[in-house]
Design a protein around this motif. Structure first.
Motif, PDB file in Angstrom:
ATOM      1  N   GLN A  61       0.830  -1.203   0.000  1.00 47.10           N
ATOM      2  CA  GLN A  61       0.000   0.000   0.000  1.00 47.10           C
ATOM      3  C   GLN A  61       0.866   1.254   0.000  1.00 47.10           C
ATOM      4  O   GLN A  61       0.582   2.214  -0.704  1.00 47.10           O
ATOM      5  CB  GLN A  61      -0.915   0.022   1.221  1.00 47.10           C
ATOM      6  N   GLN A  62       1.937   1.203   0.782  1.00 45.31           N
ATOM      7  CA  GLN A  62       2.796   2.384   0.837  1.00 45.31           C
ATOM      8  C   GLN A  62       3.472   2.621  -0.510  1.00 45.31           C
ATOM      9  O   GLN A  62       3.588   3.750  -0.966  1.00 45.31           O
ATOM     10  CB  GLN A  62       3.822   2.244   1.984  1.00 45.31           C
ATOM     11  N   ARG A  63       3.881   1.563  -1.173  1.00 44.66           N
ATOM     12  CA  ARG A  63       4.485   1.745  -2.496  1.00 44.66           C
ATOM     13  C   ARG A  63       3.444   2.225  -3.502  1.00 44.66           C
ATOM     14  O   ARG A  63       3.746   3.003  -4.404  1.00 44.66           O
ATOM     15  CB  ARG A  63       5.153   0.444  -2.971  1.00 44.66           C
ATOM     16  N   LEU A  64       2.201   1.781  -3.290  1.00 40.81           N
ATOM     17  CA  LEU A  64       1.131   2.291  -4.155  1.00 40.81           C
ATOM     18  C   LEU A  64       0.955   3.801  -3.943  1.00 40.81           C
ATOM     19  O   LEU A  64       0.771   4.559  -4.896  1.00 40.81           O
ATOM     20  CB  LEU A  64      -0.184   1.565  -3.858  1.00 40.81           C
ATOM     21  N   CYS A  65       1.054   4.215  -2.691  1.00 43.58           N
ATOM     22  CA  CYS A  65       0.941   5.652  -2.413  1.00 43.58           C
ATOM     23  C   CYS A  65       2.083   6.417  -3.063  1.00 43.58           C
ATOM     24  O   CYS A  65       1.906   7.549  -3.529  1.00 43.58           O
ATOM     25  CB  CYS A  65       0.915   5.914  -0.910  1.00 43.58           C
ATOM     26  N   ILE A  66       3.251   5.798  -3.095  1.00 41.49           N
ATOM     27  CA  ILE A  66       4.385   6.439  -3.770  1.00 41.49           C
ATOM     28  C   ILE A  66       4.105   6.504  -5.272  1.00 41.49           C
ATOM     29  O   ILE A  66       4.283   7.553  -5.904  1.00 41.49           O
ATOM     30  CB  ILE A  66       5.698   5.687  -3.467  1.00 41.49           C
TER      31      ILE A  66
END
Ligand SMILES: Nc1ncnc2c1ncn2[C@@H]1O[C@H](COP(=O)(O)OP(=O)(O)OP(=O)(O)O)[C@@H](O)[C@H]1O
Ligand SMILES: [Mg+2]
Lengths: 257, 291
Positions: free
Chosen positions: A159-164
Motif C-alpha cells: 500500500q505504501q508503495r502504491l501511495c508512492i
C-alpha cells in the motif's frame, strides 16, 4: 559520497515560524533543500518534523487557527503568496504519509486519480503513466495482474508503495515522506529505502524519520530538530560522526529521544 | 455472587426490548392473520377497494399501499437533497462555530412532536398549496409529502453528517496532496467513501416517513382511493389504522384487517432497516473500520 559541485537549492525555508493557536511549533527555521538530494529530518517526537514537512506543500493550510511567518520558497518563488495556486504547489510537491492511505478504489484508480483531477483525459496516456509509475515504485510485478482489485487488499508495504506510485504519477519535482516506514515491517522498509535511493536521481526528496540508521542509509543531508528549533543541519555523514551541537550528539548517541 | 446478580440484572434489561419486539410481532400475527380467512393474502394486498364497513365489506389495501408509496417517494424528493445537502454544508463549508450551532438545531428539529408538524401542515402549507395551485383542498398527497419530507431532514442530515465524519482525514489529505481541489476531493473521494453511510441515512429517513402516522393523518386528506394524482386527498396505511381503529369493533373483520395492515407495514420497515444495516456493515468493511 556525492560531489558538492552541483548544489542547486530547490526549496528553501527562511525564518519560518509556525503556530497552532498559541502553540509555537516551529521557531525560526532556516533550511535549504538541495535538488536531487535526499534530506532527512530527525528529532524526538513532537519536535515539529511533521509540522515542517507539511508546510512544504501547504498541507497545514487545512488546520484552523494556525499561523505561518517567514518564507518558504520553491524554485525561487514564495509558495504562500496570495496569488500562488495551492493546487499547483501540491502537484509539484508530492507527499507520502506516515500511514499508507490508499483510496478505497482499485489499484489502477488510485494511481490514475491524480492525473484525472489534473485534467488529463486521454486513456492511453493515463494507462501508460499508471504502468510507468507502478514500475518506478517497484510495485508493478506484484500487481500487474490485479489492477482492478481494491487497493485495500494489498499488504501495508505494498500500500505504501502504491501511495508512492500515486504520487509519482502526477510528476512532482519534490517528494515529501513523513515517516514512510513507521508502520511497515523490515522487509518492506528495505524496499522503500531502496526505492528512495533510486528516486533521488529524478526527484528532490525530504524524509522525516525516527530511525537514525535509516537517515544514515538514505540521506545526503540531515537536519536535526529539537523543541521546534532546527539545531543542526549538514552532510549526513558529518552530522552523524562529528556533530557540532551537544544536543545533536546526545540524540544520535541515544541519550534521549 | 454479587457479580452474578449484576450480570443477570443487566441481561434482563438488555433482553427486555427483545421481549417487547417479540410481543409486538406476536400480536400483529395473532390479530392480523384471521383476516386471511375472509380474503386471500393476494386480494388483500392487491385489492383496489377498501370498504371495510360495507356489507359485504371489501378489504383491498392497494390504495393505501400506493398512497404510502406516493407520499414516501414525494417526501424523499424533499428530504434527500435538503438533508444530504445540509450535511455537506455543515461538514465541508461551515466553520466550527456555525457547525456547533447548526447541528444541534437540526437535531432539535427531529425532537419536535410530529403532531406539531401536522399543525404546521394544516395551517401553513395546505392553504398555501390550495391557493397557489387552485385546488379544491390543500390536504393532499403533495402536502403530506412536503411535511413528511421536512420532518425527515434531521434524520438524513444527522446520519449523513456522521458518515462524512467517519471518512478518514487521511483520504482527504491524500487527495489534496495530489493536487485535487476541494470540490474534486469531495465528489471523488469523500462522497464515495461516505456513500454507504449516506444511503443508510436515506433508508432510515425513509422508514421514518413510511411509519409516520400523526402528520399524514392530519394533512393527507384521508380518501381511500387509488392515488391517480399527487394533488388529491389520499390515505396511507398508517393513517388508515389510526383513523379507523377506534370505530372498528374488537374482534371484527375490520379490526383484524387493520392489524394485517400493521403487519404489512411492519414487514416493510423491517426490510428497510435490514437494508440499512447491511449497507452500513459493508461500508465499515470497505473503509477497514471493522473486520
Ligand atoms: N493539529 C495540531 N493542532 C495543535 N497542535 C498540534 C497539531 N499538530 C501538531 N501539534 C503540536 O505541534 C508540535 C509539533 O508536532 P509535530 O507533529 O510536528 O511533531 P513531530 O516531530 O512530527 O512528532 P512525531 O515524531 O511524534 O510525529 C507538538 O507539540 C504537537 O503537539
Ligand atoms: Mg510526525
Amino acid at each position: 559520497m556525492d560531489t558538492d559541485t552541483i548544489k542547486i537549492v530547490r526549496m528553501l525555508a527562511e525564518n519560518v515560524d509556525f503556530f497552532y493557536g498559541s502553540t509555537h511549533a516551529l521557531k525560526n527555521i532556516n533550511l535549504n533543500i538541495f535538488k536531487n538530494k535526499v534530506t532527512a529530518i530527525i528529532g524526538p517526537s513532537g519536535c515539529g518534523k511533521s509540522t515542517f514537512i507539511r508546510l512544504l506543500n501547504r498541507m497545514n493550510d487545512l488546520i484552523p487557527r494556525s499561523r505561518l511567518a517567514g518564507n518558504i520558497m520553491l524554485d525561487g518563488e514564495n509558495i504562500n503568496e496570495p496569488n500562488t495556486d495551492v493546487v499547483d504547489i501540491r502537484r509539484r510537491v508530492g507527499m507520502v504519509f506516515q500511514k499508507p492511505n490508499p483510496f478505497p478504489k482499485s489499484i489502477f484508480q488510485n494511481v490514475s486519480y491524480g492525473m484525472e483531477v489534473n485534467g488529463i483525459r486521454d486513456k492511453n496516456v493515463i494507462t501508460e503513466k499508471v504502468i510507468e509509475s507502478l514500475k518506478k515504485a517497484a510495485l508493478w510485478n506484484e500487481v500487474m495482474n490485479r489492477l482492478d482489485e481494491s487497493a485495500l487488499c494489498l499488504s501495508g508495504g505494498q500500500q505504501q508503495r502504491l501511495c508512492i506510485a500515486r504520487c509519482l504519477a502526477v510528476e512532482p519535482e519534490v517528494l515529501l515522506f513523513d515517516e514512510p516506514c513507521a508502520s511497515l515491517d523490515p522487509v518492506s522498509t528495505k524496499k522503500i529505502e531502496e526505492l528512495i535511493l533510486g528516486l533521488k536521481k529524478e526527484y528532490t526528496i525530504v524524509i522525516v524519520t525516527h530511525n537514525m540508521q535509516q537517515a544514515g542509509r538514505v540521506s545526503d543531508y540531515t537536519a536535526f530538530m529539537y523543541l521546534g528549533e532546527l539545531i543542526e543541519f549538514g552532510h549526513t555523514e558529518k552530522l552523524f560522526t562529528v556533530p557540532k551541537d551537544k544536543r545533536t550528539e546526545d540524540y544520535i548517541t541515544g541519550k534521549f529521544g | 455472587m454479587k457479580e452474578k446478580i449484576y450480570r443477570w440484572f443487566f441481561s434482563v434489561l438488555a433482553f427486555s426490548s427483545l421481549v417487547f419486539l417479540a410481543g409486538i410481532i406476536f400480536v400483529l400475527f395473532k390479530e392480523g392473520l384471521p383476516i386471511f380467512r375472509e380474503v386471500s393474502f393476494f386480494n388483500f394486498v392487491f385489492g383496489s377497494s377498501w370498504y371495510p364497513t360495507y356489507s359485504p365489506p371489501e378489504f383491498g389495501i392497494l390504495p393505501l399501499i400506493l398512497a404510502s408509496g406516493l407520499v414516501t417517494a414525494g417526501a424523499m424528493v424533499v428530504c434527500v437533497p435538503l438533508g444530504v445537502g445540509s450535511a455537506l454544508f455543515i461538514h465541508e463549508l461551515s466553520s466550527e462555530r456555525t457547525r456547533s450551532i447548526l447541528k444541534p438545531m437540526i437535531e432539535l428539529l427531529s425532537g419536535v412532536p410530529s403532531i406539531l408538524f401536522g399543525f404546521f401542515g394544516i395551517v401553513v402549507i395546505a392553504p398555501f398549496i390550495q391557493t397557489t395551485l387552485n385546488l379544491p383542498t390543500g390536504l393532499c398527497g403533495f402536502t403530506a409529502s412536503l411535511v413528511l419530507g421536512i420532518m425527515a431532514i434531521p434524520t438524513v442530515c444527522s446520519i449523513s453528517e456522521d458518515a462524512l465524519g467517519y471518512v478518514p482525514k487521511s483520504f482527504r489529505e491524500a487527495s489534496l496532496a495530489l493536487g485535487a481541489n476541494r470540490w474534486q476531493t469531495l465528489t471523488r473521494v469523500v462522497l464515495p467513501a461516505a456513500g454507504s453511510g449516506i444511503s443508510t441515512s436515506i433508508i432510515l429517513g425513509m422508514s421514518r416517513i413510511v411509519g409516520e402516522t400523526m402528520t399524514v393523518l392530519m394533512v393527507s386528506g384521508g380518501a381511500a382511493v387509488i392515488p391517480t394524482s399527487f394533488f388529491i386527498p389520499i390515505r396511507p396505511m398508517t393513517s388508515t389504522i389510526a383513523a379507523e381503529m377506534g370505530e372498528s369493533a374488537m374482534g371484527s373483520s375490520h379490526y383484524h384487517a387493520l392489524f394485517a395492515i400493521g403487519l404489512v407495514l411492519f414487514l416493510i420497515t423491517l426490510a428497510l432497516n435490514i437494508a440499512a444495516e447491511l449497507i452500513s456493515r459493508k461500508y465499515r468493511m470497505k473503509l477497514g473500520l471493522a473486520q
